[in-house]
Design a protein around this motif. Structure first.
Motif, PDB file in Angstrom:
ATOM      1  N   GLY A  52      59.137  53.894 -19.564  1.00  0.00           N
ATOM      2  CA  GLY A  52      59.791  52.587 -19.553  1.00  0.00           C
ATOM      3  C   GLY A  52      58.964  51.553 -18.827  1.00  0.00           C
ATOM      4  O   GLY A  52      57.831  51.804 -18.392  1.00  0.00           O
ATOM      5  N   HIS A  53      59.527  50.394 -18.702  1.00  0.00           N
ATOM      6  CA  HIS A  53      58.892  49.270 -18.013  1.00  0.00           C
ATOM      7  C   HIS A  53      59.208  49.379 -16.526  1.00  0.00           C
ATOM      8  O   HIS A  53      60.369  49.437 -16.141  1.00  0.00           O
ATOM      9  CB  HIS A  53      59.430  47.954 -18.588  1.00  0.00           C
ATOM     10  CG  HIS A  53      58.903  46.729 -17.904  1.00  0.00           C
ATOM     11  ND1 HIS A  53      57.689  46.163 -18.215  1.00  0.00           N
ATOM     12  CD2 HIS A  53      59.434  45.962 -16.906  1.00  0.00           C
ATOM     13  CE1 HIS A  53      57.493  45.103 -17.464  1.00  0.00           C
ATOM     14  NE2 HIS A  53      58.536  44.958 -16.669  1.00  0.00           N
ATOM     15  N   LYS A  99      67.474  45.900 -23.767  1.00  0.00           N
ATOM     16  CA  LYS A  99      66.189  45.197 -23.939  1.00  0.00           C
ATOM     17  C   LYS A  99      65.848  44.338 -22.719  1.00  0.00           C
ATOM     18  O   LYS A  99      64.682  44.070 -22.454  1.00  0.00           O
ATOM     19  CB  LYS A  99      66.207  44.323 -25.190  1.00  0.00           C
ATOM     20  CG  LYS A  99      66.895  42.980 -25.071  1.00  0.00           C
ATOM     21  CD  LYS A  99      66.872  42.207 -26.378  1.00  0.00           C
ATOM     22  CE  LYS A  99      67.607  40.866 -26.258  1.00  0.00           C
ATOM     23  NZ  LYS A  99      66.850  39.892 -25.481  1.00  0.00           N
ATOM     24  N   GLY A 100      66.878  43.918 -21.985  1.00  0.00           N
ATOM     25  CA  GLY A 100      66.637  43.111 -20.797  1.00  0.00           C
ATOM     26  C   GLY A 100      66.929  43.865 -19.518  1.00  0.00           C
ATOM     27  O   GLY A 100      67.258  43.251 -18.493  1.00  0.00           O
ATOM     28  N   GLU A 101      66.802  45.178 -19.560  1.00  0.00           N
ATOM     29  CA  GLU A 101      67.166  45.993 -18.396  1.00  0.00           C
ATOM     30  C   GLU A 101      66.356  45.623 -17.164  1.00  0.00           C
ATOM     31  O   GLU A 101      66.853  45.728 -16.031  1.00  0.00           O
ATOM     32  CB  GLU A 101      66.970  47.479 -18.711  1.00  0.00           C
ATOM     33  CG  GLU A 101      67.519  48.390 -17.627  1.00  0.00           C
ATOM     34  CD  GLU A 101      67.248  49.861 -17.909  1.00  0.00           C
ATOM     35  OE1 GLU A 101      67.945  50.713 -17.328  1.00  0.00           O
ATOM     36  OE2 GLU A 101      66.332  50.164 -18.702  1.00  0.00           O
ATOM     37  N   ARG A 145      64.241  35.742 -15.262  1.00  0.00           N
ATOM     38  CA  ARG A 145      62.803  35.455 -15.369  1.00  0.00           C
ATOM     39  C   ARG A 145      62.369  34.473 -14.289  1.00  0.00           C
ATOM     40  O   ARG A 145      61.257  34.548 -13.776  1.00  0.00           O
ATOM     41  CB  ARG A 145      62.468  34.875 -16.740  1.00  0.00           C
ATOM     42  CG  ARG A 145      62.947  35.674 -17.926  1.00  0.00           C
ATOM     43  CD  ARG A 145      62.355  37.062 -18.016  1.00  0.00           C
ATOM     44  NE  ARG A 145      62.734  37.712 -19.271  1.00  0.00           N
ATOM     45  CZ  ARG A 145      62.580  38.997 -19.526  1.00  0.00           C
ATOM     46  NH1 ARG A 145      62.083  39.794 -18.612  1.00  0.00           N
ATOM     47  NH2 ARG A 145      62.941  39.511 -20.684  1.00  0.00           N
ATOM     48  N   PHE A 146      63.262  33.532 -13.949  1.00  0.00           N
ATOM     49  CA  PHE A 146      62.953  32.591 -12.875  1.00  0.00           C
ATOM     50  C   PHE A 146      62.744  33.336 -11.562  1.00  0.00           C
ATOM     51  O   PHE A 146      61.793  33.067 -10.814  1.00  0.00           O
ATOM     52  CB  PHE A 146      64.093  31.578 -12.742  1.00  0.00           C
ATOM     53  CG  PHE A 146      64.078  30.816 -11.445  1.00  0.00           C
ATOM     54  CD1 PHE A 146      63.124  29.841 -11.203  1.00  0.00           C
ATOM     55  CD2 PHE A 146      65.022  31.085 -10.456  1.00  0.00           C
ATOM     56  CE1 PHE A 146      63.104  29.138  -9.995  1.00  0.00           C
ATOM     57  CE2 PHE A 146      65.013  30.394  -9.254  1.00  0.00           C
ATOM     58  CZ  PHE A 146      64.049  29.419  -9.019  1.00  0.00           C
ATOM     59  N   GLY A 197      56.096  36.077  -8.295  1.00  0.00           N
ATOM     60  CA  GLY A 197      54.711  36.141  -8.725  1.00  0.00           C
ATOM     61  C   GLY A 197      54.515  36.870 -10.034  1.00  0.00           C
ATOM     62  O   GLY A 197      53.376  37.120 -10.448  1.00  0.00           O
ATOM     63  N   ILE A 198      55.614  37.229 -10.714  1.00  0.00           N
ATOM     64  CA  ILE A 198      55.525  37.920 -12.005  1.00  0.00           C
ATOM     65  C   ILE A 198      55.502  36.882 -13.119  1.00  0.00           C
ATOM     66  O   ILE A 198      56.437  36.087 -13.259  1.00  0.00           O
ATOM     67  CB  ILE A 198      56.721  38.875 -12.206  1.00  0.00           C
ATOM     68  CG1 ILE A 198      56.763  39.910 -11.076  1.00  0.00           C
ATOM     69  CG2 ILE A 198      56.653  39.554 -13.566  1.00  0.00           C
ATOM     70  CD1 ILE A 198      58.032  40.730 -11.047  1.00  0.00           C
ATOM     71  N   THR A 199      54.435  36.857 -13.896  1.00  0.00           N
ATOM     72  CA  THR A 199      54.292  35.858 -14.959  1.00  0.00           C
ATOM     73  C   THR A 199      54.170  36.474 -16.352  1.00  0.00           C
ATOM     74  O   THR A 199      54.206  35.767 -17.347  1.00  0.00           O
ATOM     75  CB  THR A 199      53.063  34.976 -14.697  1.00  0.00           C
ATOM     76  OG1 THR A 199      51.896  35.813 -14.578  1.00  0.00           O
ATOM     77  CG2 THR A 199      53.229  34.171 -13.413  1.00  0.00           C
ATOM     78  N   THR A 200      54.014  37.793 -16.418  1.00  0.00           N
ATOM     79  CA  THR A 200      53.948  38.486 -17.708  1.00  0.00           C
ATOM     80  C   THR A 200      55.216  39.300 -17.878  1.00  0.00           C
ATOM     81  O   THR A 200      55.557  40.119 -17.023  1.00  0.00           O
ATOM     82  CB  THR A 200      52.724  39.420 -17.772  1.00  0.00           C
ATOM     83  OG1 THR A 200      51.542  38.646 -17.557  1.00  0.00           O
ATOM     84  CG2 THR A 200      52.642  40.084 -19.148  1.00  0.00           C
ATOM     85  N   PHE A 201      55.916  39.054 -18.990  1.00  0.00           N
ATOM     86  CA  PHE A 201      57.216  39.682 -19.192  1.00  0.00           C
ATOM     87  C   PHE A 201      57.204  40.607 -20.405  1.00  0.00           C
ATOM     88  O   PHE A 201      56.474  40.376 -21.372  1.00  0.00           O
ATOM     89  CB  PHE A 201      58.291  38.607 -19.387  1.00  0.00           C
ATOM     90  CG  PHE A 201      58.336  37.596 -18.275  1.00  0.00           C
ATOM     91  CD1 PHE A 201      58.782  37.954 -17.008  1.00  0.00           C
ATOM     92  CD2 PHE A 201      57.908  36.297 -18.476  1.00  0.00           C
ATOM     93  CE1 PHE A 201      58.823  37.039 -15.983  1.00  0.00           C
ATOM     94  CE2 PHE A 201      57.944  35.371 -17.454  1.00  0.00           C
ATOM     95  CZ  PHE A 201      58.395  35.736 -16.205  1.00  0.00           C
ATOM     96  N   ARG A 202      58.028  41.632 -20.328  1.00  0.00           N
ATOM     97  CA  ARG A 202      58.171  42.570 -21.435  1.00  0.00           C
ATOM     98  C   ARG A 202      58.775  41.867 -22.639  1.00  0.00           C
ATOM     99  O   ARG A 202      59.703  41.067 -22.506  1.00  0.00           O
ATOM    100  CB  ARG A 202      59.070  43.736 -21.014  1.00  0.00           C
ATOM    101  CG  ARG A 202      59.273  44.767 -22.115  1.00  0.00           C
ATOM    102  CD  ARG A 202      60.017  45.982 -21.614  1.00  0.00           C
ATOM    103  NE  ARG A 202      61.404  45.715 -21.325  1.00  0.00           N
ATOM    104  CZ  ARG A 202      62.379  46.629 -21.429  1.00  0.00           C
ATOM    105  NH1 ARG A 202      62.085  47.850 -21.816  1.00  0.00           N
ATOM    106  NH2 ARG A 202      63.618  46.332 -21.133  1.00  0.00           N
TER     107      ARG A 202
END
Length: 474
Positions: free
Chosen positions: A119-120, A275-277, A352-353, A359-364
């Protein structure tokens, strides 16, 4: 105090300052038991007793009395009436061995999938009670969902386990779910006390069982609280809907638009959670809510066996009783998809905000990705509490118009889950009636906590985002 001017999240550095000293003092206060909720020990005892009884009663009315609310008409009828109710439970809702196999088999299978599926990997928010440690979550619910779909299809197609049997054993499964909810709630309380991992304890036994003793219980790599929130209730809800569709197809040779609506609605909800877990660790449930009866029982029994009363009603009635004209179906499906879009994107925007400010800018990217799920250059109010994701108040996207836009959309969907059978029975509206009560109470708890935590910064935020729910209304 914090700067109450709007700021740009993408321009902010990741959490350089974890928390201010004043913020740490406030967090210590919030992590202590301050006052009783839900009417205190007597109130929670009434809830723990009354809700299971209410669930049995509403199921009996749907299953045996065409969705009508039945009651004794005279004092002399009370004892015979209670006798009939108990007879229905004994005969059609006893925790049968078969129900244990089905319910328990699903739980074991979901635990197995959660343990082994890739998983992610997602960081949670800093947890004050753990010294602001960030817990790690393996977000594999989507893969587990599709693995469950494939397994269920195979079992149904090979007649190993027919999906129609889920709805046929509704009462038995509900009883098993209740037993699991009670046993887990009391078990987690005693485990928390025995291991010294308790938090925010009142000292009253029944109240602490209800509210919970442990914040982040784990079994190996599995966060039990997050696992139970997604993998247990919504999987059962979805497959109860699918079971209803299978029953209709076997009986009539077709699936009604009403049942198809519920399959779509529950499928969208489960898929969205899966999908947004990775957004769930950013929520109040993971960050602050303890794992007690309030959460455990509702995930084990309350959600799966009381949110889909429309399915139970349709399973026992001729389709002619709840048929709508085509324009009504168009309106129902259109409203559902609109509400789902607002709910999905508003939840995504806020989560996401919070990730952006970490500092996380890349999303699944998982299906379906909806437009406006991520706000570019979001504005927010920085609070004096500290420079972490949980301490910045979003003022962009849907959150510029309402403090709880996700709640409005979520409740709209819940109302539609009842409205899909029309006005034939009030019981399928239980979900929306109960849900609005929960949301109003939860908003009160949330806003009270925010007022304590953020002080004048919260007042400034309320001036910027004036409306709690619906802009221009409330």
């Amino acid at each position: 105090m914090g700067d109450s001017k709007s700021k740009n999240a993408s321009a902010a550095k990741p959490d350089v300052i974890v928390i201010s000293e004043a913020g740490q003092e406030v967090d210590k206060r919030l992590d202590q038991h301050m006052s009783y909720e839900f009417g205190g020990p007597f109130g929670v005892a009434a809830i723990m007793t009354g809700f299971p009884l209410l669930m049995y009663y509403l199921w009996i009315c749907l299953w045996f009395y065409d969705g009508h609310l039945v009651y004794p008409t005279a004092l002399d009828d009370v004892q015979p009436f209670l006798g009939r109710m108990w007879s229905h439970v004994q005969e059609d809702a006893n925790p049968s061995l078969y129900a244990w196999k089905v319910y328990g088999g699903n739980m074991v299978f979901q635990l197995f999938l959660a343990w082994v599926m890739p998983g992610h990997i997602q960081e949670g928010l800093p947890v004050p009670s753990l010294g602001y440690k960030k817990l790690i979550y393996n977000c594999n619910a989507l893969g587990c969902f599709y693995a469950t779909l494939a397994t269920a299809f195979t079992l149904h197609y090979t007649h190993t386990f027919r999906l129609t049997e889920i709805l046929d054993n509704f009462g038995h499964l509900m009883s098993v779910g209740m037993i699991v909810g009670f046993a887990t709630s009391f078990g987690m309380y005693f485990i928390g006390v025995a291991t010294g991992n308790t938090i925010r304890m009142s000292g009253n036994f029944i109240y602490d069982v209800f509210m919970g003793a442990i914040l982040n219980p784990r079994l190996g790599p599995i966060d039990l609280k997050m696992w139970a929130e997604v993998r247990v209730p919504w999987v059962i809800v979805f497959f109860l809907s699918v079971s209803g569709g299978c029953k209709q197809y076997e009986e009539y040779g077709y699936v009604t638009p009403n049942m198809a609506f519920m399959i779509l609605a529950t499928g969208l909800y489960l898929n969205a959670c899966a999908k947004g877990e990775e957004c769930i660790p950013q929520t109040w449930d993971m960050y602050h809510e303890k794992w007690g009866f309030m959460v455990i029982f509702w995930n084990a029994a309350g959600v799966p066996f009381s949110y889909i009363y429309s399915i139970v009603y349709m399973a026992r009635q001729d389709p002619s009783k709840y048929r709508f004209p085509t324009p009504v179906y168009v309106l129902m499906f259109g409203t559902l998809l609109t509400a789902y879009f607002i709910w999905d994107t508003s939840m995504s925007q806020k989560s996401r905000f919070k990730m952006q400010t970490q500092g996380i800018t890349t999303f699944r990217k998982s299906f379906p990705q909806l437009p406006w799920s991520i706000i570019k250059n979001p504005t927010y109010i920085q609070t004096a509490h500290g420079f972490v994701a949980a301490n910045r108040l979003l003022t962009s996207g849907w959150w510029a118009y309402s403090r709880k836009p996700n709640y409005v959309a979520d409740w709209t969907m819940s109302f539609l889950w009842g409205a899909i059978i029309g006005t034939n029975s009030i019981i399928p509206y239980f979900y929306s009636m109960f849900f609005i009560t929960v949301l109003i109470h939860r908003v009160g708890r949330d806003f009270e906590r925010c007022a304590i935590k953020y002080g004048k910064d919260w007042e400034r935020y309320c001036e910027v985002v004036k409306w709690k729910f619906i802009p221009g209304v409330y």
